[in-house]
Enzyme design. Structure first.
Site, PDB file in Angstrom:
ATOM      1  N   TYR A 185      -6.328  15.958  -8.449  1.00 16.88           N
ATOM      2  CA  TYR A 185      -5.302  14.992  -9.049  1.00 16.88           C
ATOM      3  C   TYR A 185      -4.273  15.943  -9.998  1.00 16.88           C
ATOM      4  O   TYR A 185      -3.497  15.564 -10.325  1.00 16.88           O
ATOM      5  CB  TYR A 185      -6.460  14.255  -9.803  1.00 16.88           C
ATOM      6  N   LYS A 231      -0.486  15.595 -10.229  1.00 19.68           N
ATOM      7  CA  LYS A 231       0.474  15.352 -11.563  1.00 19.68           C
ATOM      8  C   LYS A 231       1.321  16.583 -11.973  1.00 19.68           C
ATOM      9  O   LYS A 231       2.240  16.168 -12.465  1.00 19.68           O
ATOM     10  CB  LYS A 231      -0.622  14.922 -12.789  1.00 19.68           C
ATOM     11  N   SER A 245       0.924  12.420 -16.748  1.00 20.00           N
ATOM     12  CA  SER A 245      -0.278  12.776 -17.417  1.00 20.00           C
ATOM     13  C   SER A 245      -0.306  13.926 -17.926  1.00 20.00           C
ATOM     14  O   SER A 245       0.442  14.951 -17.873  1.00 20.00           O
ATOM     15  CB  SER A 245      -1.476  12.776 -16.365  1.00 20.00           C
ATOM     16  N   ASP A 265       0.859  -1.120  -0.013  1.00 17.50           N
ATOM     17  CA  ASP A 265       0.088   0.051   0.092  1.00 17.50           C
ATOM     18  C   ASP A 265       0.843   1.251  -0.068  1.00 17.50           C
ATOM     19  O   ASP A 265       1.699   1.484   0.959  1.00 17.50           O
ATOM     20  CB  ASP A 265      -0.893  -0.092   1.250  1.00 17.50           C
TER      21      ASP A 265
HETATM   22  N1  LIG Z   1      -6.189   6.137 -17.780  1.00 14.01           N
HETATM   23  C1  LIG Z   1      -5.997   7.532 -17.958  1.00 14.01           C
HETATM   24  O1  LIG Z   1      -6.657   7.994 -18.804  1.00 14.01           O
HETATM   25  C2  LIG Z   1      -4.618   8.052 -17.347  1.00 14.01           C
HETATM   26  C3  LIG Z   1      -4.168   9.089 -18.076  1.00 14.01           C
HETATM   27  C4  LIG Z   1      -2.972   9.774 -17.656  1.00 14.01           C
HETATM   28  C5  LIG Z   1      -2.372   9.061 -16.628  1.00 14.01           C
HETATM   29  N2  LIG Z   1      -2.610   8.024 -16.014  1.00 14.01           N
HETATM   30  C6  LIG Z   1      -2.139   7.466 -14.981  1.00 14.01           C
HETATM   31  O2  LIG Z   1      -1.568   6.156 -15.165  1.00 14.01           O
HETATM   32  C7  LIG Z   1      -1.504   5.610 -13.981  1.00 14.01           C
HETATM   33  C8  LIG Z   1      -2.270   3.991 -13.764  1.00 14.01           C
HETATM   34  O3  LIG Z   1      -3.656   4.237 -13.714  1.00 14.01           O
HETATM   35  P1  LIG Z   1      -4.407   3.602 -14.610  1.00 14.01           P
HETATM   36  O4  LIG Z   1      -5.091   4.393 -15.639  1.00 14.01           O
HETATM   37  O5  LIG Z   1      -3.942   2.177 -15.101  1.00 14.01           O
HETATM   38  O6  LIG Z   1      -5.583   3.209 -13.670  1.00 14.01           O
HETATM   39  P2  LIG Z   1      -6.068   1.919 -12.778  1.00 14.01           P
HETATM   40  O7  LIG Z   1      -6.269   0.811 -13.456  1.00 14.01           O
HETATM   41  O8  LIG Z   1      -6.981   2.568 -11.729  1.00 14.01           O
HETATM   42  O9  LIG Z   1      -4.744   1.679 -12.102  1.00 14.01           O
HETATM   43  C9  LIG Z   1      -4.294   2.359 -10.890  1.00 14.01           C
HETATM   44  C10 LIG Z   1      -3.173   1.410 -10.001  1.00 14.01           C
HETATM   45  O10 LIG Z   1      -2.896   2.064  -8.810  1.00 14.01           O
HETATM   46  C11 LIG Z   1      -3.029   1.353  -7.737  1.00 14.01           C
HETATM   47  N3  LIG Z   1      -3.193   2.026  -6.534  1.00 14.01           N
HETATM   48  C12 LIG Z   1      -3.928   2.703  -6.334  1.00 14.01           C
HETATM   49  N4  LIG Z   1      -3.930   3.172  -5.056  1.00 14.01           N
HETATM   50  C13 LIG Z   1      -2.877   2.488  -4.415  1.00 14.01           C
HETATM   51  C14 LIG Z   1      -2.323   2.261  -3.200  1.00 14.01           C
HETATM   52  N5  LIG Z   1      -2.773   2.916  -2.052  1.00 14.01           N
HETATM   53  N6  LIG Z   1      -1.284   1.570  -3.155  1.00 14.01           N
HETATM   54  C15 LIG Z   1      -0.787   0.889  -3.851  1.00 14.01           C
HETATM   55  N7  LIG Z   1      -1.262   0.662  -5.150  1.00 14.01           N
HETATM   56  C16 LIG Z   1      -2.296   1.770  -5.446  1.00 14.01           C
HETATM   57  C17 LIG Z   1      -4.057   0.430  -8.159  1.00 14.01           C
HETATM   58  O11 LIG Z   1      -3.984  -0.833  -7.401  1.00 14.01           O
HETATM   59  P3  LIG Z   1      -4.933  -1.361  -6.322  1.00 14.01           P
HETATM   60  O12 LIG Z   1      -6.248  -0.721  -6.080  1.00 14.01           O
HETATM   61  O13 LIG Z   1      -4.930  -2.800  -6.542  1.00 14.01           O
HETATM   62  O14 LIG Z   1      -4.263  -1.033  -5.011  1.00 14.01           O
HETATM   63  C18 LIG Z   1      -3.952   0.263  -9.769  1.00 14.01           C
HETATM   64  O15 LIG Z   1      -3.123  -1.011 -10.048  1.00 14.01           O
HETATM   65  C19 LIG Z   1      -1.834   6.402 -12.814  1.00 14.01           C
HETATM   66  O16 LIG Z   1      -0.511   7.109 -12.474  1.00 14.01           O
HETATM   67  C20 LIG Z   1      -2.783   7.629 -13.519  1.00 14.01           C
HETATM   68  O17 LIG Z   1      -2.625   8.457 -12.844  1.00 14.01           O
HETATM   69  C21 LIG Z   1      -3.773   7.504 -16.554  1.00 14.01           C
END
Ligand SMILES: NC(=O)c1ccc[n+]([C@@H]2O[C@H](COP(=O)([O-])OP(=O)(O)OC[C@H]3O[C@@H](n4cnc5c(N)ncnc54)[C@H](OP(=O)(O)O)[C@@H]3O)[C@@H](O)[C@H]2O)c1
Length: 260
Positions: free
Chosen positions: A162, A166, A147, A67
């Site tokens: 958020y 970022k 992001s 975590d």
């Molecule tokens: N999707 C988009 O449009 C987008 C765009 C730009 C940037 N991003 C960035 O991409 C990255 C990945 O996000 P995603 O889009 O793939 O979303 P996602 O599927 O929701 O993945 C988020 C990940 O972060 C983990 N996480 C959250 N809180 C946590 C905690 N307290 N401890 C450990 N792990 C934690 C979650 O795992 P658990 O819940 O299992 O802990 C999950 O594996 C993020 O940094 C996000 O800001 C996403």
């Protein structure tokens, strides 16, 4: 073509937030390239399902429950990795949290969690990985998954805190670069900034917009994993500092011509 992943084969990569979305795709790509990948997240069942899926690939995936809001938990996880898998060569700071909130009447627990995961967790993981690399004289690679909202304020409803977290990631990538330069370190730092990617983090009002998913008008997590592999594949003297990944129509978001 000088791109090659050969020097990373058999080496240890840590991917935070590997239980879903972009992190799972990055972990999968690195295991396919023959790395030992420690995947961190809270949802152990998701991590174990990924380990099962990747069990016949060239490398190996190690599911590690952790975590990022708890420093002690992160430290113990990194200790386990160093003692059981070996020196960390690559860290991908991918874990992220996006809680719906406003600044005017938002929930301070959502704000706190946002900064603990997106900023402090990233800092602690980076410190631990670089300590291990430097102690073992490894010219490793740190990658932050940032992001488009790390570079400008875009009018996405309820993204407020958020977006500022970022922006912090943008600054942290550059200040880390300065610290590494001062140490004459060859450890690389890459910041990757995706536009909208089809993952669980996005609120429904975005994914439903113009049927983005049905019409494939959204980036796939694998597209971001490709960028990670590209940055890692460059020669030791080449550093990919910053990558921004958008679909054509997402340029219009940046130009503020689309309102969500
Ligand atoms: N999707 C988009 O449009 C987008 C765009 C730009 C940037 N991003 C960035 O991409 C990255 C990945 O996000 P995603 O889009 O793939 O979303 P996602 O599927 O929701 O993945 C988020 C990940 O972060 C983990 N996480 C959250 N809180 C946590 C905690 N307290 N401890 C450990 N792990 C934690 C979650 O795992 P658990 O819940 O299992 O802990 C999950 O594996 C993020 O940094 C996000 O800001 C996403």
């Amino acid at each position: 073509m000088v791109l090659s992943m050969d020097r990373w084969v058999g080496k240890v990569a840590v991917v935070t937030g590997a239980s879903s979305g972009i992190g799972a795709a990055i972990a999968e790509a690195l295991v396919e390239q023959g790395l030992k990948v420690a995947g961190l997240a809270r949802r152990k069942d998701r991590l174990e399902a990924l380990a099962q899926k990747l069990s016949n690939k060239k490398g190996k995936f190690y599911p590690l429950k952790s975590d990022l809001t708890k420093e002690e938990y992160i430290l113990n996880t990194f200790k386990w990795i160093k003692e059981n898998l070996g020196t960390i060569h690559i860290l991908v700071n991918n874990a992220g949290y996006l809680g719906k909130t406003t600044l005017i009447d938002g929930d301070s627990d959502v704000w706190r969690n946002t900064f603990e995961v997106n900023v402090l967790g990233l800092c602690i993981a980076t410190r631990e990985a670089i300590r291990d690399m430097r102690a073992n004289d490894i010219d490793g690679h740190i990658i932050h998954i940032n992001s488009i909202v790390g570079h400008q304020v875009i009018n996405f409803r309820e993204f407020n805190v958020y977006i500022s977290s970022k922006h912090a990631v943008t600054a942290l990538a550059e200040t880390l670069r300065l610290e590494l330069v001062e140490l004459k370190s060859k450890i690389k730092i890459t910041s990757i900034s995706p536009g909208l990617v089809d993952t669980e983090i996005l609120p429904n009002y975005i994914t439903k917009h113009k049927n983005l998913i049905e019409e494939k008008q959204i980036i796939e997590p694998e597209n971001i994993a490709d960028a990670v592999v590209y940055a890692l594949s460059t020669s030791p003297h080449v550093q990919v500092s910053f990558v921004q990944i958008l679909l054509h129509w997402q340029n219009e978001i940046i130009a503020s011509k689309i309102a969500f």
